[in-house]
Design a protein around this motif. Structure first.
Motif, PDB file in Angstrom:
ATOM      1  N   PRO A  45       0.840  -1.203   0.000  1.00 23.37           N
ATOM      2  CA  PRO A  45       0.000   0.000   0.000  1.00 23.37           C
ATOM      3  C   PRO A  45       0.877   1.257   0.000  1.00 23.37           C
ATOM      4  N   PRO A  46       0.440   2.299  -0.678  1.00 27.82           N
ATOM      5  CA  PRO A  46       1.212   3.554  -0.678  1.00 27.82           C
ATOM      6  C   PRO A  46       1.240   4.175   0.712  1.00 27.82           C
ATOM      7  N   ILE A  47       2.253   4.980   0.941  1.00 27.73           N
ATOM      8  CA  ILE A  47       2.327   5.709   2.205  1.00 27.73           C
ATOM      9  C   ILE A  47       2.411   7.204   1.931  1.00 27.73           C
ATOM     10  N   ILE A  48       1.879   7.983   2.835  1.00 30.24           N
ATOM     11  CA  ILE A  48       1.987   9.442   2.785  1.00 30.24           C
ATOM     12  C   ILE A  48       2.400   9.898   4.173  1.00 30.24           C
ATOM     13  N   LEU A  49       3.463  10.682   4.228  1.00 30.14           N
ATOM     14  CA  LEU A  49       3.978  11.193   5.496  1.00 30.14           C
ATOM     15  C   LEU A  49       3.996  12.705   5.460  1.00 30.14           C
ATOM     16  N   ASN A  50       3.860  13.310   6.606  1.00 30.88           N
ATOM     17  CA  ASN A  50       3.944  14.761   6.726  1.00 30.88           C
ATOM     18  C   ASN A  50       5.278  15.137   7.363  1.00 30.88           C
ATOM     19  N   MET A  51       5.826  16.251   6.918  1.00 35.65           N
ATOM     20  CA  MET A  51       7.090  16.758   7.459  1.00 35.65           C
ATOM     21  C   MET A  51       6.867  18.126   8.071  1.00 35.65           C
ATOM     22  N   ASN A 103      19.971   1.662 -16.791  1.00 34.54           N
ATOM     23  CA  ASN A 103      21.077   0.780 -16.435  1.00 34.54           C
ATOM     24  C   ASN A 103      22.401   1.507 -16.198  1.00 34.54           C
ATOM     25  N   ALA A 104      22.345   2.792 -15.970  1.00 33.50           N
ATOM     26  CA  ALA A 104      23.524   3.593 -15.623  1.00 33.50           C
ATOM     27  C   ALA A 104      23.068   4.691 -14.670  1.00 33.50           C
ATOM     28  N   TYR A 105      23.973   5.114 -13.807  1.00 27.50           N
ATOM     29  CA  TYR A 105      23.595   6.000 -12.703  1.00 27.50           C
ATOM     30  C   TYR A 105      24.679   7.030 -12.424  1.00 27.50           C
ATOM     31  N   PRO A 106      24.302   8.167 -11.836  1.00 28.67           N
ATOM     32  CA  PRO A 106      25.318   9.123 -11.386  1.00 28.67           C
ATOM     33  C   PRO A 106      26.090   8.531 -10.208  1.00 28.67           C
ATOM     34  N   PRO A 107      27.291   9.049  -9.931  1.00 27.66           N
ATOM     35  CA  PRO A 107      28.104   8.506  -8.837  1.00 27.66           C
ATOM     36  C   PRO A 107      27.399   8.518  -7.476  1.00 27.66           C
ATOM     37  N   GLU A 108      26.515   9.467  -7.250  1.00 27.32           N
ATOM     38  CA  GLU A 108      25.847   9.600  -5.953  1.00 27.32           C
ATOM     39  C   GLU A 108      24.519   8.851  -5.883  1.00 27.32           C
ATOM     40  N   TRP A 109      24.228   7.979  -6.855  1.00 23.36           N
ATOM     41  CA  TRP A 109      22.922   7.317  -6.916  1.00 23.36           C
ATOM     42  C   TRP A 109      22.616   6.513  -5.656  1.00 23.36           C
ATOM     43  N   LYS A 110      23.553   5.717  -5.191  1.00 23.12           N
ATOM     44  CA  LYS A 110      23.301   4.898  -4.000  1.00 23.12           C
ATOM     45  C   LYS A 110      23.011   5.769  -2.785  1.00 23.12           C
ATOM     46  N   LYS A 111      23.702   6.891  -2.701  1.00 26.02           N
ATOM     47  CA  LYS A 111      23.452   7.825  -1.595  1.00 26.02           C
ATOM     48  C   LYS A 111      22.040   8.399  -1.717  1.00 26.02           C
ATOM     49  N   PHE A 112      21.615   8.730  -2.941  1.00 25.10           N
ATOM     50  CA  PHE A 112      20.256   9.235  -3.162  1.00 25.10           C
ATOM     51  C   PHE A 112      19.218   8.192  -2.739  1.00 25.10           C
ATOM     52  N   CYS A 113      19.422   6.936  -3.137  1.00 25.60           N
ATOM     53  CA  CYS A 113      18.491   5.862  -2.755  1.00 25.60           C
ATOM     54  C   CYS A 113      18.423   5.716  -1.235  1.00 25.60           C
ATOM     55  N   GLU A 114      19.544   5.909  -0.569  1.00 27.37           N
ATOM     56  CA  GLU A 114      19.575   5.826   0.888  1.00 27.37           C
ATOM     57  C   GLU A 114      18.801   6.995   1.513  1.00 27.37           C
ATOM     58  N   VAL A 115      18.899   8.177   0.921  1.00 25.41           N
ATOM     59  CA  VAL A 115      18.127   9.330   1.409  1.00 25.41           C
ATOM     60  C   VAL A 115      16.634   9.028   1.297  1.00 25.41           C
ATOM     61  N   VAL A 116      16.208   8.504   0.149  1.00 28.39           N
ATOM     62  CA  VAL A 116      14.798   8.162  -0.037  1.00 28.39           C
ATOM     63  C   VAL A 116      14.371   7.105   0.982  1.00 28.39           C
ATOM     64  N   ARG A 117      15.207   6.112   1.195  1.00 25.88           N
ATOM     65  CA  ARG A 117      14.902   5.034   2.147  1.00 25.88           C
ATOM     66  C   ARG A 117      14.754   5.588   3.567  1.00 25.88           C
ATOM     67  N   LYS A 118      15.638   6.502   3.950  1.00 29.90           N
ATOM     68  CA  LYS A 118      15.554   7.104   5.289  1.00 29.90           C
ATOM     69  C   LYS A 118      14.290   7.945   5.451  1.00 29.90           C
ATOM     70  N   LEU A 119      13.922   8.678   4.397  1.00 30.52           N
ATOM     71  CA  LEU A 119      12.755   9.561   4.478  1.00 30.52           C
ATOM     72  C   LEU A 119      11.450   8.781   4.493  1.00 30.52           C
ATOM     73  N   SER A 120      11.376   7.734   3.673  1.00 33.32           N
ATOM     74  CA  SER A 120      10.121   7.006   3.513  1.00 33.32           C
ATOM     75  C   SER A 120      10.038   5.749   4.380  1.00 33.32           C
ATOM     76  N   GLY A 121      11.200   5.245   4.778  1.00 34.42           N
ATOM     77  CA  GLY A 121      11.217   3.979   5.475  1.00 34.42           C
ATOM     78  C   GLY A 121      11.005   2.792   4.559  1.00 34.42           C
ATOM     79  N   LYS A 122      11.085   3.040   3.246  1.00 29.14           N
ATOM     80  CA  LYS A 122      10.816   2.022   2.241  1.00 29.14           C
ATOM     81  C   LYS A 122      11.961   1.951   1.222  1.00 29.14           C
ATOM     82  N   PRO A 123      12.072   0.830   0.505  1.00 29.31           N
ATOM     83  CA  PRO A 123      13.159   0.676  -0.469  1.00 29.31           C
ATOM     84  C   PRO A 123      12.980   1.594  -1.683  1.00 29.31           C
ATOM     85  N   PHE A 124      14.106   1.884  -2.317  1.00 25.89           N
ATOM     86  CA  PHE A 124      14.098   2.636  -3.580  1.00 25.89           C
ATOM     87  C   PHE A 124      15.352   2.266  -4.358  1.00 25.89           C
ATOM     88  N   ASP A 125      15.380   1.051  -4.854  1.00 26.28           N
ATOM     89  CA  ASP A 125      16.476   0.623  -5.728  1.00 26.28           C
ATOM     90  C   ASP A 125      16.147  -0.696  -6.372  1.00 26.28           C
TER      91      ASP A 125
END
Length: 125
Positions: A45-51, A103-125
């Motif tokens: 199910p989708p999630i919506i969070l407030n900041m 199938n190609a990514y900027p050097p900071e892609w993994k860091k970006f995915c980790e930011v999304v994961r921390k904010l949402s609590g969900k995977p993004f990769d």
């Protein structure tokens, strides 16, 4: 460049491929909303969070650490036909920036995915 990160109004990111799940992440830094959703093989199910203001600052700092405003417009591995595609839409006060990849990514892609994961609590990769 620091001021540009303060001018980010919204960010939308998606990642997925033919097989498996696809993920979508949105952060509205004006109204303080984050949403995450998935489609495909492993539906959740989708999630919506407030900041609050502190949360919005954390988002901006995370995006700054990923250096997303300096990413190229496109990252493509022409040797792989299938696989993973992703896109990023950044709405600033004065303009929008669209970045995508296959199938190609900027050097900071993994860091970006980790930011999304921390904010949402969900995977993004």
């Amino acid at each position: 460049m620091n001021q540009d990160y303060n001018n980010i109004k919204k960010i939308e990111a998606s990642i997925g491929g033919y097989f498996g799940s696809s993920y979508k992440f949105k952060a509205d830094l004006v109204n303080g909303h984050i949403s995450w959703s998935t489609e495909g093989e492993y539906f959740e199910p989708p999630i919506i969070l407030n900041m609050d203001a502190e949360g919005i600052t954390l988002v901006r700092n995370g995006l700054r650490e990923c250096n997303i405003l300096s990413w190229d417009k496109e990252y493509i591995d022409h040797h792989i036909l299938d696989g993973t595609q992703w896109s990023l839409e950044i709405q600033l006060s004065e303009k929008s920036i669209h970045i995508n990849g296959s199938n190609a990514y900027p050097p900071e892609w993994k860091k970006f995915c980790e930011v999304v994961r921390k904010l949402s609590g969900k995977p993004f990769d």
